[in-house]
Design a protein around this motif. Structure first.
Motif, PDB file in Angstrom:
ATOM      1  N   PHE A 188      43.129  41.105  32.769  1.00 53.32           N
ATOM      2  CA  PHE A 188      41.993  41.763  33.427  1.00 53.32           C
ATOM      3  C   PHE A 188      42.503  42.770  34.440  1.00 53.32           C
ATOM      4  O   PHE A 188      43.503  42.554  35.101  1.00 53.32           O
ATOM      5  CB  PHE A 188      41.122  40.726  34.159  1.00 53.32           C
ATOM      6  N   ASP A 189      41.775  43.874  34.580  1.00 52.54           N
ATOM      7  CA  ASP A 189      42.099  44.911  35.547  1.00 52.54           C
ATOM      8  C   ASP A 189      40.765  45.310  36.171  1.00 52.54           C
ATOM      9  O   ASP A 189      39.807  45.497  35.398  1.00 52.54           O
ATOM     10  CB  ASP A 189      42.711  46.088  34.804  1.00 52.54           C
ATOM     11  N   PHE A 190      40.587  45.536  37.387  1.00 54.58           N
ATOM     12  CA  PHE A 190      41.238  45.087  38.577  1.00 54.58           C
ATOM     13  C   PHE A 190      40.171  45.000  39.668  1.00 54.58           C
ATOM     14  O   PHE A 190      39.117  45.623  39.578  1.00 54.58           O
ATOM     15  CB  PHE A 190      42.354  46.070  39.021  1.00 54.58           C
ATOM     16  N   SER A 191      40.421  44.212  40.671  1.00 53.21           N
ATOM     17  CA  SER A 191      39.475  44.074  41.779  1.00 53.21           C
ATOM     18  C   SER A 191      39.752  45.117  42.849  1.00 53.21           C
ATOM     19  O   SER A 191      40.897  45.519  43.046  1.00 53.21           O
ATOM     20  CB  SER A 191      39.576  42.666  42.371  1.00 53.21           C
ATOM     21  N   TYR A 192      38.723  45.572  43.530  1.00 51.59           N
ATOM     22  CA  TYR A 192      38.902  46.539  44.615  1.00 51.59           C
ATOM     23  C   TYR A 192      37.713  46.425  45.564  1.00 51.59           C
ATOM     24  O   TYR A 192      36.632  45.998  45.187  1.00 51.59           O
ATOM     25  CB  TYR A 192      39.028  47.968  44.076  1.00 51.59           C
ATOM     26  N   ASP A 193      37.947  46.818  46.809  1.00 54.98           N
ATOM     27  CA  ASP A 193      36.896  46.764  47.833  1.00 54.98           C
ATOM     28  C   ASP A 193      36.173  45.408  47.766  1.00 54.98           C
ATOM     29  O   ASP A 193      36.821  44.379  47.721  1.00 54.98           O
ATOM     30  CB  ASP A 193      35.932  47.946  47.681  1.00 54.98           C
ATOM     31  N   ASP A 194      34.811  45.429  47.683  1.00 57.60           N
ATOM     32  CA  ASP A 194      34.134  44.122  47.603  1.00 57.60           C
ATOM     33  C   ASP A 194      33.941  43.679  46.151  1.00 57.60           C
ATOM     34  O   ASP A 194      33.300  42.656  45.882  1.00 57.60           O
ATOM     35  CB  ASP A 194      32.792  44.161  48.345  1.00 57.60           C
ATOM     36  N   MET A 195      34.476  44.465  45.219  1.00 63.17           N
ATOM     37  CA  MET A 195      34.361  44.092  43.807  1.00 63.17           C
ATOM     38  C   MET A 195      35.515  43.152  43.456  1.00 63.17           C
ATOM     39  O   MET A 195      36.583  43.601  43.021  1.00 63.17           O
ATOM     40  CB  MET A 195      34.440  45.352  42.925  1.00 63.17           C
ATOM     41  N   ARG A 196      35.313  41.875  43.631  1.00 61.60           N
ATOM     42  CA  ARG A 196      36.372  40.915  43.346  1.00 61.60           C
ATOM     43  C   ARG A 196      35.794  39.515  43.203  1.00 61.60           C
ATOM     44  O   ARG A 196      34.683  39.241  43.689  1.00 61.60           O
ATOM     45  CB  ARG A 196      37.469  40.937  44.417  1.00 61.60           C
ATOM     46  N   GLY A 197      36.551  38.645  42.529  1.00 59.49           N
ATOM     47  CA  GLY A 197      36.195  37.233  42.435  1.00 59.49           C
ATOM     48  C   GLY A 197      34.780  37.000  41.938  1.00 59.49           C
ATOM     49  O   GLY A 197      34.383  37.488  40.886  1.00 59.49           O
ATOM     50  N   GLU A 198      34.008  36.290  42.739  1.00 60.73           N
ATOM     51  CA  GLU A 198      32.664  35.891  42.303  1.00 60.73           C
ATOM     52  C   GLU A 198      31.720  37.076  42.079  1.00 60.73           C
ATOM     53  O   GLU A 198      30.726  36.952  41.381  1.00 60.73           O
ATOM     54  CB  GLU A 198      32.041  34.898  43.279  1.00 60.73           C
ATOM     55  N   LYS A 199      32.053  38.227  42.656  1.00 61.12           N
ATOM     56  CA  LYS A 199      31.249  39.422  42.373  1.00 61.12           C
ATOM     57  C   LYS A 199      31.243  39.699  40.860  1.00 61.12           C
ATOM     58  O   LYS A 199      30.243  40.149  40.291  1.00 61.12           O
ATOM     59  CB  LYS A 199      31.823  40.613  43.144  1.00 61.12           C
ATOM     60  N   TRP A 200      32.369  39.386  40.192  1.00 60.74           N
ATOM     61  CA  TRP A 200      32.458  39.540  38.732  1.00 60.74           C
ATOM     62  C   TRP A 200      31.903  38.306  38.001  1.00 60.74           C
ATOM     63  O   TRP A 200      31.957  38.256  36.769  1.00 60.74           O
ATOM     64  CB  TRP A 200      33.908  39.726  38.281  1.00 60.74           C
ATOM     65  N   GLY A 201      31.461  37.325  38.746  1.00 61.93           N
ATOM     66  CA  GLY A 201      31.067  36.049  38.118  1.00 61.93           C
ATOM     67  C   GLY A 201      32.285  35.303  37.620  1.00 61.93           C
ATOM     68  O   GLY A 201      32.286  34.683  36.546  1.00 61.93           O
ATOM     69  N   ALA A 202      33.352  35.343  38.422  1.00 64.46           N
ATOM     70  CA  ALA A 202      34.670  34.937  37.921  1.00 64.46           C
ATOM     71  C   ALA A 202      34.764  33.463  37.514  1.00 64.46           C
ATOM     72  O   ALA A 202      35.378  33.143  36.492  1.00 64.46           O
ATOM     73  CB  ALA A 202      35.729  35.261  38.969  1.00 64.46           C
ATOM     74  N   THR A 203      34.153  32.576  38.270  1.00 61.77           N
ATOM     75  CA  THR A 203      34.286  31.147  37.937  1.00 61.77           C
ATOM     76  C   THR A 203      33.671  30.856  36.568  1.00 61.77           C
ATOM     77  O   THR A 203      34.302  30.232  35.704  1.00 61.77           O
ATOM     78  CB  THR A 203      33.610  30.271  39.014  1.00 61.77           C
ATOM     79  N   ARG A 204      32.463  31.365  36.362  1.00 65.22           N
ATOM     80  CA  ARG A 204      31.780  31.142  35.084  1.00 65.22           C
ATOM     81  C   ARG A 204      32.544  31.812  33.934  1.00 65.22           C
ATOM     82  O   ARG A 204      32.697  31.254  32.849  1.00 65.22           O
ATOM     83  CB  ARG A 204      30.355  31.705  35.211  1.00 65.22           C
TER      84      ARG A 204
END
Ligand code: H79
Length: 436
Positions: A188-204
């Motif tokens: 996966f590429d890539f997180s930045y600023d506040d776009m990261r982790g759970e913002k992407w729904g990462a756990t699910r």
């Protein structure tokens, strides 16, 4: 529900850490304008000027068997291909978008052929999938730091619903995990600023990925960008923790250890020239000799290296890249024992003239410079050396008996013979076998 488990983690990372060397491939619509994979953003190209590239995308020279062959001959053990880059265009036949290879003159799913070709060559299969999407209507545009339409107030974000975007992301990743058999790596590429982790729904998202692809190896960019290390580094792994750290265009000066000081798994990704996607005017290729040394450096610091190729609009590797791969392959053919399965030689200091890697009781002394006189093997206990040989041709290299030894009673020296010019000036490898 996925949860980190040290034993499972170490088991799934085993092949990857032994492999040490992989190939990245960046190919997509951006290969047509041929000014790098960021072209839509850097030149702020509006959609109506970018979409027409679809009509030209015919994959005329696309031959993933040839790609796989070149990767394998270079000594690479895995390949990672961009199923989707930031422009949002899909090489695979996603049912959730029309923006895909199927709807171009190429007319088909290009990922299934790729997966099949890799498997035939015995290579591990990696898929690069970006979290960004400059095509999706629900991805923030105006004001986003890097979106091509960032400076267009008419692209206001008012009616965008980011949850629709994360649903799209989830669905597409589910397709990747379902339709192509076993996938070994998802990059996966890539997180930045506040776009990261759970913002992407990462756990699910990761829960689903790990359920559909048990054993898959995932990078750390759901948590961080190319910079930053992630929650495994913090010794507090999140459910969407990365399996490896992914430094971009840099070799970590001292390798990478976690907060407790334990070595981490990492992979440095590098371009051969200065672009990931095909760039017609970029001829600044690093020489193969340098790339070999960089690979050795990564291994000597406990990491992998993944080296990029950007095929042209038609899907052909640039000639410069193929030549470099072939040259690396000529070295790897004889010297791969000093790479695969090797780890840092922590008990041996880095010599003036090169680097040292280790596998069990065998130490690989990489010599980058021609020598003048006997070559010192500093850090090796001379009484425990069983045998020294040239790795490439197997001939035994005698420990030196030159008079100079009386001045350095504790240092083992080897005699490389009367010719001070090393047989292979790229990286001449000595295998030093020590008593077990
Ligand atoms: O896919 C490759 C890159 O396109 C991607 N990661 C690798 C594997 C990547 N995306 N973002 N970044 C790397 C870092 C961002 C760099 C940027 Fe720039 C600096 C974005 C804007 C300024 C470099 C210069 C890229 C565009 C202009």
């Amino acid at each position: 529900m996925y949860q980190f488990n040290r034993e499972e983690y170490e088991a799934r990372m085993k092949w990857y850490q032994e492999a040490r060397f992989g190939m990245f491939i960046h190919w997509g619509l951006y290969s047509i304008p041929a000014r790098g994979e960021w072209v839509r953003s850097t030149e702020e190209i509006p959609e109506e000027e970018y979409l027409p590239f679809m009509k030209e995308f015919d994959a005329r020279d696309y031959n993933p068997k040839q790609w796989a062959k070149e990767a394998k001959e270079a000594g690479m053990k895995y390949v990672v291909l961009t199923a989707k880059h930031h422009d949002g265009f899909c090489l695979f036949d996603s049912k959730y978008t029309d923006y895909k290879a199927t709807n171009t003159p190429a007319g088909r799913d290009l990922i299934s052929e790729y997966v099949e070709a890799l498997r035939e060559e015995g290579l591990k299969v990696g898929i690069y999938f970006t979290l960004l999407d400059w095509h999706h209507p629900d991805y923030p545009q105006y004001g986003d730091r890097i979106h091509p339409m960032r400076n267009h107030p008419e692209c206001s974000n008012e009616n965008r619903d980011f949850s629709r975007y994360t649903e799209y992301l989830y669905n597409q990743v589910e397709e990747i995990c379902t339709n192509y058999g076993k996938i070994d790596i998802i990059w996966f590429d890539f997180s930045y600023d506040d776009m990261r982790g759970e913002k992407w729904g990462a756990t699910r998202l990761i829960d689903m990925v790990r359920r559909l692809q048990p054993g898959v190896i995932i990078d750390n960019r759901l948590e961080v960008s190319g910079e930053g290390r992630g929650s495994l580094y913090e010794c507090d792994p999140k459910p969407y923790h990365g399996d490896f750290v992914s430094p971009e265009q840099i070799i970590p000066p001292e390798g990478i250890c976690d907060k407790n000081g334990d070595p981490m798994v990492w992979e440095a990704c590098f371009t051969m020239n200065n672009n990931w996607g095909y760039c017609a005017n970029d001829h600044y290729y690093k020489p193969a000799s340098m790339l070999i040394k960089k690979l050795v450096e990564c291994v000597s610091k406990g990491g992998n290296m993944i080296l990029n190729v950007g095929p042209d609009a038609k899907g052909k590797f640039p000639k410069e890249s193929s030549d470099i791969l072939a040259e690396i392959g000529r070295w790897m053919k004889y010297n791969h024992d000093s790479i695969y399965g090797c780890v840092p030689a922590n008990d041996i200091p880095k010599p003036d003239y090169g680097r040292v890697t280790r596998k069990g009781n065998k130490y690989y002394v990489h010599i980058y410079e021609n020598t003048l006189g006997p070559l010192p093997l500093i850090g090796f206990d001379k009484n425990k050396i069983v045998k020294v040989r040239s790795l490439a041709d197997g001939h035994e290299v005698p420990l030196s008996t030159a008079w100079v030894h009386s001045d350095y009673p504790d240092i083992a020296f080897v005699d490389l013979g009367p010719d001070p010019v090393l047989p292979d000036s790229v990286d001449y490898v000595l295998e030093v076998e020590m008593e077990e």
